[in-house]
Design an enzyme around this catalytic site. Structure first.
Site, PDB file in Angstrom:
ATOM      1  N   ARG A  88       0.820  -1.210   0.000  1.00  0.00           N
ATOM      2  CA  ARG A  88       0.000   0.000   0.000  1.00  0.00           C
ATOM      3  C   ARG A  88       0.852   1.256   0.000  1.00  0.00           C
ATOM      4  O   ARG A  88       0.315   2.354  -0.030  1.00  0.00           O
ATOM      5  CB  ARG A  88      -0.870  -0.004   1.244  1.00  0.00           C
ATOM      6  CG  ARG A  88      -2.360  -0.241   0.965  1.00  0.00           C
ATOM      7  CD  ARG A  88      -3.080  -0.036   2.272  1.00  0.00           C
ATOM      8  NE  ARG A  88      -4.490   0.099   2.193  1.00  0.00           N
ATOM      9  CZ  ARG A  88      -5.343  -0.903   2.360  1.00  0.00           C
ATOM     10  NH1 ARG A  88      -4.931  -2.133   2.513  1.00  0.00           N
ATOM     11  NH2 ARG A  88      -6.634  -0.660   2.361  1.00  0.00           N
ATOM     12  N   ARG A 127     -21.614  -1.221   1.979  1.00  0.00           N
ATOM     13  CA  ARG A 127     -20.790  -2.398   2.247  1.00  0.00           C
ATOM     14  C   ARG A 127     -21.131  -2.985   3.622  1.00  0.00           C
ATOM     15  O   ARG A 127     -21.392  -2.250   4.570  1.00  0.00           O
ATOM     16  CB  ARG A 127     -19.323  -1.975   2.223  1.00  0.00           C
ATOM     17  CG  ARG A 127     -18.405  -3.091   1.857  1.00  0.00           C
ATOM     18  CD  ARG A 127     -17.301  -2.558   1.021  1.00  0.00           C
ATOM     19  NE  ARG A 127     -16.162  -2.273   1.886  1.00  0.00           N
ATOM     20  CZ  ARG A 127     -14.907  -2.421   1.484  1.00  0.00           C
ATOM     21  NH1 ARG A 127     -14.650  -2.820   0.262  1.00  0.00           N
ATOM     22  NH2 ARG A 127     -13.936  -2.148   2.293  1.00  0.00           N
ATOM     23  N   ARG A 160     -18.525  -1.721   8.783  1.00  0.00           N
ATOM     24  CA  ARG A 160     -17.263  -1.571   9.516  1.00  0.00           C
ATOM     25  C   ARG A 160     -17.000  -0.105   9.846  1.00  0.00           C
ATOM     26  O   ARG A 160     -17.321   0.776   9.053  1.00  0.00           O
ATOM     27  CB  ARG A 160     -16.104  -2.072   8.638  1.00  0.00           C
ATOM     28  CG  ARG A 160     -15.925  -3.542   8.714  1.00  0.00           C
ATOM     29  CD  ARG A 160     -14.877  -4.118   7.785  1.00  0.00           C
ATOM     30  NE  ARG A 160     -14.028  -3.201   7.066  1.00  0.00           N
ATOM     31  CZ  ARG A 160     -13.342  -3.563   5.986  1.00  0.00           C
ATOM     32  NH1 ARG A 160     -13.413  -4.790   5.516  1.00  0.00           N
ATOM     33  NH2 ARG A 160     -12.577  -2.711   5.366  1.00  0.00           N
ATOM     34  N   ARG A 171      -9.696   7.781   4.023  1.00  0.00           N
ATOM     35  CA  ARG A 171      -9.001   6.654   3.380  1.00  0.00           C
ATOM     36  C   ARG A 171      -8.702   6.949   1.910  1.00  0.00           C
ATOM     37  O   ARG A 171      -7.677   6.530   1.379  1.00  0.00           O
ATOM     38  CB  ARG A 171      -9.831   5.375   3.500  1.00  0.00           C
ATOM     39  CG  ARG A 171      -9.911   4.853   4.927  1.00  0.00           C
ATOM     40  CD  ARG A 171     -10.865   3.701   5.040  1.00  0.00           C
ATOM     41  NE  ARG A 171     -10.318   2.486   4.466  1.00  0.00           N
ATOM     42  CZ  ARG A 171     -11.044   1.408   4.173  1.00  0.00           C
ATOM     43  NH1 ARG A 171     -12.353   1.409   4.395  1.00  0.00           N
ATOM     44  NH2 ARG A 171     -10.486   0.347   3.670  1.00  0.00           N
TER      45      ARG A 171
HETATM   46  P1  AMP Z   1      -8.588  -3.149   3.874  1.00  0.00           P
HETATM   47  O1  AMP Z   1      -9.497  -4.171   4.430  1.00  0.00           O
HETATM   48  O2  AMP Z   1      -7.549  -3.718   2.931  1.00  0.00           O
HETATM   49  O3  AMP Z   1      -9.290  -1.979   3.268  1.00  0.00           O
HETATM   50  O4  AMP Z   1      -7.724  -2.590   5.120  1.00  0.00           O
HETATM   51  C1  AMP Z   1      -8.331  -1.954   6.202  1.00  0.00           C
HETATM   52  C2  AMP Z   1      -7.310  -1.094   6.945  1.00  0.00           C
HETATM   53  O5  AMP Z   1      -6.238  -1.916   7.415  1.00  0.00           O
HETATM   54  C3  AMP Z   1      -6.638  -0.008   6.133  1.00  0.00           C
HETATM   55  O6  AMP Z   1      -7.405   1.176   6.031  1.00  0.00           O
HETATM   56  C4  AMP Z   1      -5.349   0.201   6.915  1.00  0.00           C
HETATM   57  O7  AMP Z   1      -5.566   0.954   8.094  1.00  0.00           O
HETATM   58  C5  AMP Z   1      -5.000  -1.207   7.349  1.00  0.00           C
HETATM   59  N1  AMP Z   1      -4.140  -1.877   6.344  1.00  0.00           N
HETATM   60  C6  AMP Z   1      -4.448  -2.966   5.585  1.00  0.00           C
HETATM   61  N2  AMP Z   1      -3.423  -3.297   4.784  1.00  0.00           N
HETATM   62  C7  AMP Z   1      -2.426  -2.400   5.043  1.00  0.00           C
HETATM   63  C8  AMP Z   1      -1.118  -2.191   4.533  1.00  0.00           C
HETATM   64  N3  AMP Z   1      -0.611  -2.981   3.569  1.00  0.00           N
HETATM   65  N4  AMP Z   1      -0.405  -1.163   5.026  1.00  0.00           N
HETATM   66  C9  AMP Z   1      -0.885  -0.356   5.978  1.00  0.00           C
HETATM   67  N5  AMP Z   1      -2.117  -0.474   6.496  1.00  0.00           N
HETATM   68  C10 AMP Z   1      -2.891  -1.489   6.041  1.00  0.00           C
END
Ligand code: AMP
Length: 214
Positions: A88, A127, A160, A171
């Site tokens: 990311r 969602r 969520r 985000r």
């Molecule tokens: P997601 O379900 O992939 O949208 O992830 C939810 C949250 O988890 C994100 O908004 C970040 O706070 C954290 N997160 C997930 N993957 C990463 C990553 N590779 N690097 C940093 N934070 C992450």
């Protein structure tokens, strides 16, 4: 086959990643799911991650990289994997490239699921996530058979915290600043493929299969 999914939060990359994992019989590795499981389990990692996630911020690179490098080294990932939500940031991408280089390996495809911001905000509000298994649905685009009940495990569905509108806006800003540069990174690596994420879930999947091969 080693695949990275790119795209804004809410672009549908998690749903596509699961479909890819099923079709090609490779594990779906979602860093978001790993963090949520840790939060649920009350681990130290979960406690640290939650403070960032609830604000729509990224968890610091040092808490993510080792976790993923360790996960992709496990037996079930020998024939490939689909990474969802990692990398990311550029330092994460560089760390992944370096870890794979060390074992003479590389990522095969980086698939960008492209959706404009204006669509994202609407989508996120619809969602729903399962509190038990983490499965994700959408009240309009991917509804469950029974309202508010997870098809996979019967768990309860919730919106969520990080999908709430105020957090989504944050985000998206974070995505543009820190994650979008990966599009250039993987273009230079010559493995970037883009698909139109505004289409139907099944059409997006077909476009991905056309890229990956049957
Ligand atoms: P997601 O379900 O992939 O949208 O992830 C939810 C949250 O988890 C994100 O908004 C970040 O706070 C954290 N997160 C997930 N993957 C990463 C990553 N590779 N690097 C940093 N934070 C992450």
């Amino acid at each position: 086959m080693k695949i990275i999914m790119l795209g804004a939060p809410g672009a549908g990359k998690g749903t596509q990643a699961k479909m890819i994992a099923d079709k090609y019989n490779i594990p779906h590795i979602s860093t978001g799911d790993i963090f949520r499981a840790n939060i649920k389990g009350g681990t130290e990692l979960g406690k640290k991650a939650k403070t960032y996630m609830d604000q729509g911020l990224l968890v610091p690179d040092e808490l993510v990289v080792d976790l993923v490098v360790d996960r992709i080294g496990q037996d079930d990932a020998k024939n490939g994997y689909v990474l969802d939500g990692f990398p990311r940031t550029i330092p994460q991408a560089e760390a992944l490239t370096a870890a794979l280089n060390k074992i003479g390996d590389k990522v095969d495809f980086a698939i960008d699921v492209d959706v404009p911001d204006s669509n994202i905000i609407d989508r996120m509000a619809g969602r729903r996530a399962c509190v038990s298994c983490g499965g994700t649905y959408h009240i309009k685009f991917n509804p469950t058979k029974v309202e508010n009940v997870c098809d996979a495990c019967g768990g309860e569905l919730i919106l969520r915290d990080d999908d709430k509108p105020e957090t989504v806006q944050k985000r998206l800003t974070v995505y543009h600043e820190q994650t979008q540069p990966l599009i250039d990174y993987y273009t230079k690596e010559q493995i970037l493929k883009s698909v139109d994420g505004t289409k139907d879930m099944s059409e997006v999947f077909q476009a991905i299969v056309d890229i990956l091969g049957e």
